[in-house]
Design an enzyme around this catalytic site. Structure first.
Site, PDB file in Angstrom:
ATOM      1  N   TRP A 147       2.268   1.595  -3.466  1.00  0.00           N
ATOM      2  CA  TRP A 147       1.223   2.047  -4.388  1.00  0.00           C
ATOM      3  C   TRP A 147       1.156   3.566  -4.422  1.00  0.00           C
ATOM      4  CZ3 TRP A 147      -3.196   5.002  -3.693  1.00  0.00           C
ATOM      5  CH2 TRP A 147      -4.098   5.021  -4.762  1.00  0.00           C
ATOM      6  N   HIS A 148       1.390   4.207  -3.285  1.00  0.00           N
ATOM      7  CA  HIS A 148       1.309   5.662  -3.235  1.00  0.00           C
ATOM      8  C   HIS A 148       2.490   6.325  -3.939  1.00  0.00           C
ATOM      9  CE1 HIS A 148      -1.767   4.984  -0.117  1.00  0.00           C
ATOM     10  NE2 HIS A 148      -2.169   6.191  -0.420  1.00  0.00           N
ATOM     11  N   GLY A 149       3.596   5.653  -4.075  1.00  0.00           N
ATOM     12  CA  GLY A 149       4.719   6.258  -4.762  1.00  0.00           C
ATOM     13  C   GLY A 149       5.958   5.400  -4.709  1.00  0.00           C
TER      14      GLY A 149
ATOM     15  N   PHE B  32      -0.450  10.127  -7.466  1.00  0.00           N
ATOM     16  CA  PHE B  32      -0.437   8.700  -7.219  1.00  0.00           C
ATOM     17  C   PHE B  32      -1.149   7.927  -8.320  1.00  0.00           C
ATOM     18  CE2 PHE B  32      -0.688  10.493  -2.744  1.00  0.00           C
ATOM     19  CZ  PHE B  32       0.687  10.611  -2.669  1.00  0.00           C
TER      20      PHE B  32
ATOM     21  N   GLY C 120       0.818  -1.201   0.000  1.00  0.00           N
ATOM     22  CA  GLY C 120       0.000   0.000   0.000  1.00  0.00           C
ATOM     23  C   GLY C 120       0.855   1.255   0.000  1.00  0.00           C
TER      24      GLY C 120
END
Length: 467
Positions: free
Chosen positions: A323-325, A467, A320
């Site tokens: 996923w954001h960066g 994102f 997770g």
């Protein structure tokens, strides 16, 4: 094309007018909405419209193939192939440069003489969201949670629907595709306008003011500020990112309602959570539920013992974070949340419903500060900046030079929103719905003009666009 701009207002007015002219022609309305969604996405970079279409075709073909076989092995192979292709798109555009940089650095440290070419891949806006939409559809068809989408145009519209295209929420196919199958009854206008105006207020007045007045200057060079500014900036960023992202979700939901479509709620006063598990049931609900249903549960969830559960929680939160960066600071953010969830589970602190009110209040304060600590890594531009921020909190003196009474009041107001009844913004909707449409439009227009006049100059992009 940003929501709180004149360009978007003109665009959206044109979309509404076109749908009114096509009223009663459901197929033509969907094609028009599909074309409008691609025009909207093309404003960012028209070249990536092909990427959006490719992801849609992969998901659509995968669903059709699943609909033509009942063989378990074939269904697993089809699902795996489609998901791999979709993840491949995401991995290349979002993570190629990150892994190339780190692998080349590792090779240099080990004395190897090879290097992977560094090509500076440009991140397409919204790629994480439309890829996750495609994956959820394929997996849901595999699980038989949703029927096969037979029309390519419906799949193209599902992934590209412009209100949620670039920053969510992640709307499941089971919630959206049935709305495309048959014409939807008219939805009430007043609740939609309340969501849009409220979202603009949170974005323009609270989030943007906190960003320009406190968060951005302090996080740019935290070593130059005292403990007071640093502490207020940490609180301010917690409020900023909540108001910024929930504002986008509210505006997207309101716009979709005006077009005749419903989205599920994406936020539920997250800072009143008394445990990290509860926080993730309240924060970015569409993403946290996606990670739960398509990653945590397939890994085994909590069904295979405490050790495996801890590993699953750590894996999900690390992914997770990534996923954001593509940056180590996001991995650290995910690791903090994953470690917190594991400790919370070991200590039996997840069930907060039976606690006395004072213990629940104490739990809320502890969880909020843990979340704020993790937000420092999320917001900082690098690990070193985050470390400067933390060391400054430990001993830079208590002086306050950047924060003002106004920014402190905005922080307090943003947190106060979590103490209000969740349905409070919708309570005036029944009364407003009785007004003529022209009166509703006039009130909403006046509110938007007032928000624009009170907010800072310029239009800041929504945080989750990156994102």
């Amino acid at each position: 094309m940003l929501f709180p701009t004149l360009d978007f207002l003109v665009f959206f007015a044109g979309v509404v007018l076109g749908l009114l002219l096509l009223r009663g022609r459901h197929g033509a309305s969907k094609l028009f909405l599909l074309a409008a969604s691609y025009v909207f996405y093309a404003q960012w970079n028209w070249r990536y419209c092909a990427l959006l279409a490719a992801a849609s075709v992969v998901a659509w073909v995968g669903g059709l193939a699943l609909g033509r076989t009942e063989d378990p092995r074939a269904r697993r192979w089809i699902t795996g192939t489609a998901v791999t292709l979709l993840l491949g798109l995401l991995a290349f555009f979002k993570y190629y440069d990150f892994f190339t940089e780190n692998l080349n650095e590792a090779a240099r440290v080990l004395g190897a003489d090879w290097r992977i070419p560094f090509i500076e891949v440009i991140l397409p806006v919204g790629v994480s969201f439309f890829v996750f939409h495609g994956i959820s559809y394929v997996v849901d068809v595999h699980r038989r949670d949703v029927g096969v989408c037979r029309r390519l145009t419906d799949m193209l519209l599902y992934l590209s629907f412009f209100p949620q295209l670039v920053a969510g929420p992640i709307v499941r196919a089971a919630a959206f595709l049935p709305q495309l199958a048959t014409p939807q009854p008219p939805l009430p206008i007043a609740p939609a306008l309340i969501l849009i105006v409220g979202g603009l207020f949170k974005k323009v007045i609270i989030a943007n003011e906190l960003a320009t007045g406190l968060v951005d200057p302090v996080f740019f060079d935290p070593a130059s500020f005292g403990r007071g500014d640093l502490l207020l900036a940490a609180y301010a960023y917690a409020v900023q990112i909540y108001c910024d992202f929930s504002a986008y979700s509210d505006i997207a939901t309101g716009l979709a309602m005006l077009l005749g479509y419903r989205f599920p709620p994406n936020f539920n006063q997250p800072y009143r959570a008394a445990s990290l598990a509860e926080f993730w049931r309240r924060w970015h609900i569409s993403l946290s539920s996606w990670l739960r249903d398509y990653l945590y549960k397939p890994l085994g969830g909590s069904r295979r013992g405490e050790g495996r559960t801890a590993a699953n929680l750590a894996t999900v939160m690390l992914l997770g974070g990534i996923w954001h960066g593509a940056a180590w600071k996001f991995i650290a953010w995910g690791a903090l949340h994953g470690g917190g969830l594991i400790v919370e589970r070991w200590l039996g602190l997840r069930d907060t419903g039976t606690r006395p009110w004072f213990l629940r209040l104490l739990s809320i304060l502890v969880v909020f500060h843990l979340v704020c600590l993790a937000w420092i890594f999320f917001r900082a531009d690098s690990f070193s900046t985050a470390w400067d921020f933390l060391t400054g909190l430990a001993g830079n003196g208590a002086a306050v030079a950047q924060a003002t009474a106004f920014t402190a009041s905005l922080v307090a107001f943003g947190l106060l929103l979590h103490a209000l009844p969740p349905d409070l913004p919708q309570r005036p909707a029944a009364a407003l719905e009785r007004l003529p449409r022209w009166a509703l439009g006039a009130i909403a227009g006046a509110a938007v003009l007032l928000i624009d006049a009170l907010g800072p100059r310029g239009v800041a992009p929504f945080i989750y666009f990156q994102f």
